[in-house]
Design an enzyme around this catalytic site. Structure first.
Site, PDB file in Angstrom:
ATOM      1  N   ASN A 195      -4.506  -7.088  -7.125  1.00 31.93           N
ATOM      2  CA  ASN A 195      -3.377  -7.020  -6.179  1.00 31.93           C
ATOM      3  C   ASN A 195      -3.423  -8.224  -5.247  1.00 31.93           C
ATOM      4  O   ASN A 195      -2.401  -8.858  -4.971  1.00 31.93           O
ATOM      5  CB  ASN A 195      -3.446  -5.743  -5.333  1.00 31.93           C
ATOM      6  CG  ASN A 195      -3.443  -4.493  -6.181  1.00 31.93           C
ATOM      7  OD1 ASN A 195      -3.071  -4.564  -7.345  1.00 31.93           O
ATOM      8  ND2 ASN A 195      -3.850  -3.384  -5.618  1.00 31.93           N
ATOM      9  N   ASP A 196      -4.626  -8.518  -4.776  1.00 31.54           N
ATOM     10  CA  ASP A 196      -4.775  -9.686  -3.914  1.00 31.54           C
ATOM     11  C   ASP A 196      -4.996 -10.964  -4.723  1.00 31.54           C
ATOM     12  O   ASP A 196      -4.465 -12.009  -4.383  1.00 31.54           O
ATOM     13  CB  ASP A 196      -5.940  -9.478  -2.936  1.00 31.54           C
ATOM     14  CG  ASP A 196      -5.520  -8.613  -1.755  1.00 31.54           C
ATOM     15  OD1 ASP A 196      -4.439  -8.879  -1.188  1.00 31.54           O
ATOM     16  OD2 ASP A 196      -6.250  -7.671  -1.418  1.00 31.54           O
ATOM     17  N   HIS A 234       0.795  -1.221   0.000  1.00 33.35           N
ATOM     18  CA  HIS A 234       0.000   0.000   0.000  1.00 33.35           C
ATOM     19  C   HIS A 234       0.827   1.271   0.000  1.00 33.35           C
ATOM     20  O   HIS A 234       0.377   2.304  -0.484  1.00 33.35           O
ATOM     21  CB  HIS A 234      -1.045  -0.038   1.119  1.00 33.35           C
ATOM     22  CG  HIS A 234      -2.194  -0.908   0.736  1.00 33.35           C
ATOM     23  ND1 HIS A 234      -2.277  -2.222   1.125  1.00 33.35           N
ATOM     24  CD2 HIS A 234      -3.250  -0.689  -0.083  1.00 33.35           C
ATOM     25  CE1 HIS A 234      -3.360  -2.760   0.579  1.00 33.35           C
ATOM     26  NE2 HIS A 234      -3.961  -1.853  -0.151  1.00 33.35           N
ATOM     27  N   ARG A 269     -15.625   1.294  -1.521  1.00 30.88           N
ATOM     28  CA  ARG A 269     -15.408  -0.032  -0.934  1.00 30.88           C
ATOM     29  C   ARG A 269     -15.523   0.082   0.577  1.00 30.88           C
ATOM     30  O   ARG A 269     -14.924   0.983   1.184  1.00 30.88           O
ATOM     31  CB  ARG A 269     -14.008  -0.527  -1.304  1.00 30.88           C
ATOM     32  CG  ARG A 269     -13.651  -1.787  -0.555  1.00 30.88           C
ATOM     33  CD  ARG A 269     -12.342  -2.349  -1.007  1.00 30.88           C
ATOM     34  NE  ARG A 269     -11.215  -1.671  -0.398  1.00 30.88           N
ATOM     35  CZ  ARG A 269      -9.951  -1.945  -0.704  1.00 30.88           C
ATOM     36  NH1 ARG A 269      -9.677  -2.822  -1.637  1.00 30.88           N
ATOM     37  NH2 ARG A 269      -8.961  -1.318  -0.101  1.00 30.88           N
ATOM     38  N   ARG A 315       2.293 -10.292  -1.670  1.00 25.65           N
ATOM     39  CA  ARG A 315       2.482  -9.084  -2.483  1.00 25.65           C
ATOM     40  C   ARG A 315       3.503  -8.127  -1.882  1.00 25.65           C
ATOM     41  O   ARG A 315       3.967  -7.202  -2.537  1.00 25.65           O
ATOM     42  CB  ARG A 315       1.129  -8.379  -2.690  1.00 25.65           C
ATOM     43  CG  ARG A 315       0.508  -7.845  -1.423  1.00 25.65           C
ATOM     44  CD  ARG A 315      -0.963  -7.497  -1.622  1.00 25.65           C
ATOM     45  NE  ARG A 315      -1.193  -6.086  -1.862  1.00 25.65           N
ATOM     46  CZ  ARG A 315      -2.399  -5.513  -1.877  1.00 25.65           C
ATOM     47  NH1 ARG A 315      -3.494  -6.253  -1.695  1.00 25.65           N
ATOM     48  NH2 ARG A 315      -2.538  -4.237  -2.095  1.00 25.65           N
ATOM     49  N   CYS A 337      -9.843  -2.964 -10.313  1.00 23.74           N
ATOM     50  CA  CYS A 337      -9.269  -1.852  -9.558  1.00 23.74           C
ATOM     51  C   CYS A 337      -7.909  -2.213  -8.986  1.00 23.74           C
ATOM     52  O   CYS A 337      -7.307  -1.435  -8.264  1.00 23.74           O
ATOM     53  CB  CYS A 337     -10.223  -1.389  -8.470  1.00 23.74           C
ATOM     54  SG  CYS A 337     -10.630  -2.699  -7.315  1.00 23.74           S
ATOM     55  N   GLU A 346     -11.220 -10.892  -5.467  1.00 18.48           N
ATOM     56  CA  GLU A 346      -9.782 -10.902  -5.172  1.00 18.48           C
ATOM     57  C   GLU A 346      -9.367 -12.215  -4.516  1.00 18.48           C
ATOM     58  O   GLU A 346      -8.219 -12.399  -4.135  1.00 18.48           O
ATOM     59  CB  GLU A 346      -9.377  -9.682  -4.329  1.00 18.48           C
ATOM     60  CG  GLU A 346     -10.316  -9.339  -3.203  1.00 18.48           C
ATOM     61  CD  GLU A 346     -10.017  -7.985  -2.558  1.00 18.48           C
ATOM     62  OE1 GLU A 346      -8.954  -7.400  -2.774  1.00 18.48           O
ATOM     63  OE2 GLU A 346     -10.885  -7.522  -1.802  1.00 18.48           O
TER      64      GLU A 346
HETATM   65  C1  PEP Z   1      -6.748  -5.359  -4.793  1.00 10.97           C
HETATM   66  O1  PEP Z   1      -6.555  -6.266  -3.976  1.00 10.97           O
HETATM   67  O2  PEP Z   1      -6.494  -5.480  -6.014  1.00 10.97           O
HETATM   68  C2  PEP Z   1      -7.257  -4.064  -4.358  1.00 10.97           C
HETATM   69  C3  PEP Z   1      -7.551  -3.121  -5.226  1.00 10.97           C
HETATM   70  O3  PEP Z   1      -7.372  -3.852  -3.014  1.00 10.97           O
HETATM   71  P1  PEP Z   1      -6.153  -3.476  -2.057  1.00 10.97           P
HETATM   72  O4  PEP Z   1      -4.968  -3.166  -2.926  1.00 10.97           O
HETATM   73  O5  PEP Z   1      -6.578  -2.307  -1.255  1.00 10.97           O
HETATM   74  O6  PEP Z   1      -5.977  -4.725  -1.271  1.00 10.97           O
HETATM   75 MG    MG Z   2      -7.362  -6.159  -2.033  1.00 12.24          MG
END
Ligand code: PEP
Ligand code: MG
Length: 571
Positions: A455-456, A190, A333, A466, A503, A432
């Site tokens: 991302n997840d 993040h 979200r 990650r 996203c 995810e």
């Molecule tokens: C994701 O997991 O792709 C996502 C957008 O959420 P975050 O990055 O906040 O876990």
């Molecule tokens: Mg996520």
């Protein structure tokens, strides 16, 4: 001598500046006997006074730049430094034990901290944290060790750290912090995501930046190639100054597309939206031509404070985003805390695997008051714009149904007490977790939309953390396994007449975009700073040709084969 470190390009751009180490200093010391208690006490007081002077300055800066809330933290620290009980206990200890101030300070504050931490009282627990912080500052002055004060940076610097938490990153002042580099972390940690939204060039996962770079070294952070140059030669600096100019020119060219729709060369419109973490980010979304907000990460509203935000504070924040975006879609979200985003004030037990643990919707379904408060705030705000709500980390249909039921209950209760709520609020989920992608056909019958959180999804599918640079080679967005999951989700939604967005960071990736377009993705949500570049790319692509490209990509065996396919056909 000039040295180069390799890392992960986390936020594009180039930064050249003096190094500022945001690294925990070494505060080790030995317990030694003293011969004159009066002298030792006066040494102790002079350290206290210097610490007070630091804190006064930091407090003023925080007040001017960050507001009353943040400044209050330093008021609490100043109070600790004037607490007669604490100070006299330390002085007594120096006199009785005839040992140095360092050990009297450490032993006394450790005792206070453990007493306060054991109390079943939030206020006292916070005081324990204040005492810990303050005692480190005084100890540093006693030892003559410099401790970093990021709030006091007043010249252009490049930050060097082992790691930066999302809240460290949020406190960086863009005026002075030109770039950062860390030992650990990945492209989708993040702090990397925040660096992109703040447009601060960053290279993460260098493994050794914090050990190789001294305060004051000249550093180049090359967020395009993932390289960090330490004390580069004048030739290298010149070359980078040219690259920086070219990058600025390129950005100026993309900026011309700000008010254009995102339409492929054969006329297909897709939506380019932005990911935001606060209502302040909206200006950047509009400045970069965002057609909507595809992900509002609301957890940042809950971070960097000492207690949960009230329903009204949340309502104001959501309303502000909806109003600023006018009638453009805003996907909010619900709270996704856990993983690398922690709320210390919830005092949740530490977990062995936080990304696989008590996170996001799992926490919200158990801590229902926290969740219901957020849902009420969202429902109340819904009349101010085009709100869509989505739940994070949904693994099963039961979770979705339970969360939806709470939303419906709150909606009924608000309507019953005469509060207006929008008639139509689309309700979706983040995809995810692989189980949800696999059962997307079943979910598609019940949700209004999907937003794929790659991302997840990538970390769970590849079983590669990650945040962990050592397994970053397995973190493969273009792996055909990921592409096939993405296809399953998009196809399942379209079969039910629903839409699918993405996203995760993959949505803004130039190798992925042609494939995603071919797979039929409807909405791409990314860091605001990536939108114009993505628009420029999509306008050059033909969606029918991309369909073929996507089909070919799904049949490849490795990530590298997919990358080559895209490069050979598109770039
Ligand atoms: C994701 O997991 O792709 C996502 C957008 O959420 P975050 O990055 O906040 O876990
Ligand atoms: Mg996520």
């Amino acid at each position: 001598m000039s040295t180069i470190l390799k890392g992960i390009a986390a936020s594009s751009g180039i930064a050249i500046g003096k190094a500022y180490r945001l690294v925990e200093p070494d505060l080790s010391f030995s317990k030694t006997a003293i011969s004159n208690a009066e002298d030792e006490i006066s040494r102790f007081h002079s350290a206290i006074n210097t610490a007070k002077a630091d804190l006064e300055v930091i407090r003023e800066k925080a007040l001017a730049g960050l507001g009353e809330d943040k400044a209050a933290i330093f008021d609490a620290h100043l109070l600790v430094l004037s607490d007669p009980e604490l100070l006299s206990s330390i002085e007594d200890k120096i006199k009785m034990d005839m040992t140095n101030s360092e050990s009297a300070l450490k032993e006394t504050t450790d005792t206070f901290v453990s007493i306060f931490e054991e109390m079943d009282n939030e206020y006292m627990k916070e005081r324990a944290a204040d005492i810990k912080d303050v005692s480190k500052r005084v100890l540093a002055h006693l030892l003559g060790v410099k401790i970093p004060n990021p709030g006091l940076i007043a010249e252009e610097v490049v930050i060097i750290a082992v790691d930066l938490t999302p809240s460290d990153t949020a406190q960086l002042n863009k005026e002075f912090v030109k770039g950062f580099t860390t030992d650990i972390g990945g492209r989708t940690s993040h702090s990397a995501i925040m660096a992109r939204s703040m447009e601060i060039p960053a290279v993460v996962g260098t493994k050794s930046a914090s050990r190789s770079i001294e305060n004051g070294d000249t550093v180049i952070v090359d967020g395009l190639r993932g390289e960090v140059h330490i004390n580069p030669t004048p030739e290298i600096i010149n070359k980078y100054e040219d690259d920086l100019k070219n990058f600025e020119l390129q950005k100026a060219e993309w900026a011309l597309l700000k008010d254009e729709a995102t339409i492929t060369s054969d006329g297909k419109h897709v939506e380019l939206a932005a990911n935001i973490g606060s209502s302040q980010d909206v200006d950047n979304v509009l400045a970069n031509g965002g057609e909507g907000v595809g992900l509002y990460r609301t957890e940042f509203l809950y971070m960097e404070r000492n207690q949960l935000p009230t329903e009204d504070e949340q309502f104001q924040a959501y309303k502000a985003v909806l109003e600023k975006m006018e009638e453009k879609p805003v996907v909010v979200r619900t709270l996704d805390i856990g993983g690398d985003k922690q709320l210390p004030y919830l005092n949740l037990p530490e977990e062995m695997n936080p990304f696989l643990g008590f996170r996001a919707i799992r926490l919200c379904l158990e801590e229902q008051e926290i969740f219901r408060t957020q849902l009420r705030a969202l429902l109340r705000a819904s009349v101010y714009g085009n709100l869509k709500i989505m739940f994070p980390m949904i693994a099963t249909l039961d979770e979705f149904r339970a969360a939806k039921e709470l939303l419906m209950e709150e909606r009924q209760a608000l309507l019953g007490s005469g509060v207006s709520v929008a008639d139509e609020i689309e309700l979706g989920i983040m995809v995810e977790i692989p189980s949800t992608a696999v059962l997307a056909d079943q979910f598609a019958k019940e949700v209004d939309f999907f937003s794929i959180g790659t991302n997840d999804l990538i970390q769970y599918t590849m079983a590669a953390d990650r945040m962990n640079e050592r397994v970053s080679y397995l973190y493969q967005p273009y792996n055909p396994a990921i592409l096939r999951l993405v296809k399953m989700v998009i196809d399942a939604a379209h079969k039910e007449g629903k839409w699918t967005g993405m996203c995760g960071e993959m949505a803004g990736d130039e190798i992925a975009i042609p494939i995603l377009l071919g797979l039929g993705l409807d909405e791409f949500s990314m860091s605001a700073s990536s939108i114009l570049k993505a628009r420029s790319l999509i306008k050059k692509l033909d969606q029918n040709e991309m369909k073929q490209l996507a089909e070919d990509a799904l049949l490849k065996q490795t990530t590298n084969e997919v990358i080559d396919l895209v490069k050979d056909n598109v770039m």
